[in-house]
Design an enzyme around this catalytic site. Structure first.
Site, mmCIF file in Angstrom:
data_model
loop_
_atom_site.group_PDB
_atom_site.id
_atom_site.type_symbol
_atom_site.label_atom_id
_atom_site.label_comp_id
_atom_site.label_asym_id
_atom_site.label_seq_id
_atom_site.Cartn_x
_atom_site.Cartn_y
_atom_site.Cartn_z
ATOM 1 N N ASP A 11 0.934 -1.181 0.095
ATOM 2 C CA ASP A 11 0.088 0.005 -0.029
ATOM 3 C C ASP A 11 0.599 1.166 0.055
ATOM 4 O OD1 ASP A 11 -2.594 -1.070 0.141
ATOM 5 O OD2 ASP A 11 -2.515 -1.480 2.149
ATOM 6 N N TYR A 59 7.192 -9.507 6.985
ATOM 7 C CA TYR A 59 7.317 -8.262 6.940
ATOM 8 C C TYR A 59 7.787 -7.984 8.253
ATOM 9 C CZ TYR A 59 3.861 -7.466 2.910
ATOM 10 O OH TYR A 59 3.288 -7.436 1.680
#
Lengths: 249, 249
Positions: free
Chosen positions: A52, A110
């Site tokens: 994003d 992540y």
């Protein structure tokens, strides 16, 4: 020839990974650079993770096909010569036929960074969300264990993902302190939209004592999105690495 | 009342510390904010280190006088409410009469970060200079010892400093590896203009094997600016802390 490219980028000035007609995106600047290197022919790339706006990467992976066969070091240099300073091509190798950065991926890693200092550090502000401490790290660790395993993460899913199932296998969710930062490492076979940021949103609520670990566990089991805390800011999130099957010989 | 303010800033978008009529500087935005808090009265601040354009700070110290007596936490909050996100007021305390951030300082600590990865990491690019390795760290450490002690640093001085003597006492100059970074820590009773960046310029030449440690030592002793390597880039440098006498009770 299909190529596999490892990339790093500072997501601050990108509207995310995915190509958009009017916005600066990582896929967009990469495709533009590859198109220039292909004499104007259109090149389409696939990214392992569609990060994003504001999300960073240390080890994003992309795949694409070029008609011309390049020496990888030469293509890497040419690409970095055309790319802006906030995205860098780190490694390039020819890939097996059929390789696809997203569909071939086995898992991703992540990292989320929280700046827990009383005042936000300006040198961390692009890469960490500011959540002034103290946070109860042991409560956060207890909450993190609820995510590990094969689970239905519907409660943590943002709308618009368009995926068939919200079941994912999380193999690691760990919180550690480092200087005035709290770092959360998450590994899974795949992620739903804003899943890591929603996890961290939940962990922060646990760390602040605003939600009990059992309450979070209940909301997860109930697949209840409205009961789940808001996702943490994009700026703290970095895609560290993507895992693929080892090449067979 | 005289105040002592500890500050952090990301120097990337500042033309350095010192106020200039047309450029965005750290002193400029601070004085502007304090002036607003003083109902328009002019406020002049002194900084411990007049950092150059692009140089960062984790612990810069500034002093200033305000007629109104503020509660320090209240002034700190008001100041951060007016300052841009790339400069933050970290700590504020009333200072003894006569306190002056630069003249009262006993010493400073600077850190220089080199990104030694083959391709520059976009997440480090604002805070580290890119010098692709390998660098011979033991040669750099040997060269660093030449700086430690009471020395005349005329060879490392940039013009325009306007100082009476180029003799300084360096108490620490250490190089260490951390991930794909090489970090140099330097402490001294004072620094000449671009002195740390010139030190690092010399260390990098030693690390690359481009200059022998003895050659650097000779240029330092000869006070020969033309023989000294060019200073390293501003972006790698951070003012970490300023040391003051302990308050006497």
């Amino acid at each position: 020839m299909i190529y596999r490219l490892t990339l790093a980028y500072d997501g601050t000035e990108f509207e995310g990974w995915q190509r958009q007609s009017r916005a600066r995106t990582v896929q967009g600047v990469l495709e533009q650079a590859l198109q220039r290197l292909s004499g104007g022919a259109e090149v389409r790339i696939a990214g392992a993770g569609r990060t994003d706006a504001g999300v960073h990467a240390l080890g994003q992976v992309a795949s694409f096909e070029l008609e011309r066969v390049w020496e990888p070091p030469q293509l890497l240099r040419a690409l970095n010569g055309l790319l802006p300073e906030d995205v860098r091509a780190l490694e390039l190798r020819p890939a097996a036929p059929g390789f696809h950065a997203r569909r071939s991926a086995l898992g991703k890693h992540y990292r989320y960074t929280l700046d827990t200092a009383p005042v936000q550090c300006p040198l961390r502000r692009r890469y960490a969300a500011h959540v002034p401490g103290p946070l109860d790290v042991s409560a956060m660790r207890a909450a993190a264990t609820a995510f590990v395993g094969r689970r239905d993460f519907a409660a943590l899913q943002s709308s618009g993902g368009g995926v068939k199932t919200s079941v994912r296998s999380v193999t690691r969710c760990e919180a550690r302190l480092e200087d005035a930062a709290l770092i959360v490492e998450v590994e899974a076979d795949g992620f739903l939209r804003k899943m890591v940021r929603s996890m961290v949103g939940g962990l922060v609520e646990a760390g602040r004592g605003a939600r009990a670990v059992e309450e979070l566990r209940g909301a997860l089991l109930a697949r209840d999105r409205r009961a789940w805390p808001a996702p943490a800011e994009a700026r703290g999130l970095t895609l560290v690495a993507v895992r693929y099957p080892a090449p067979t010989g």
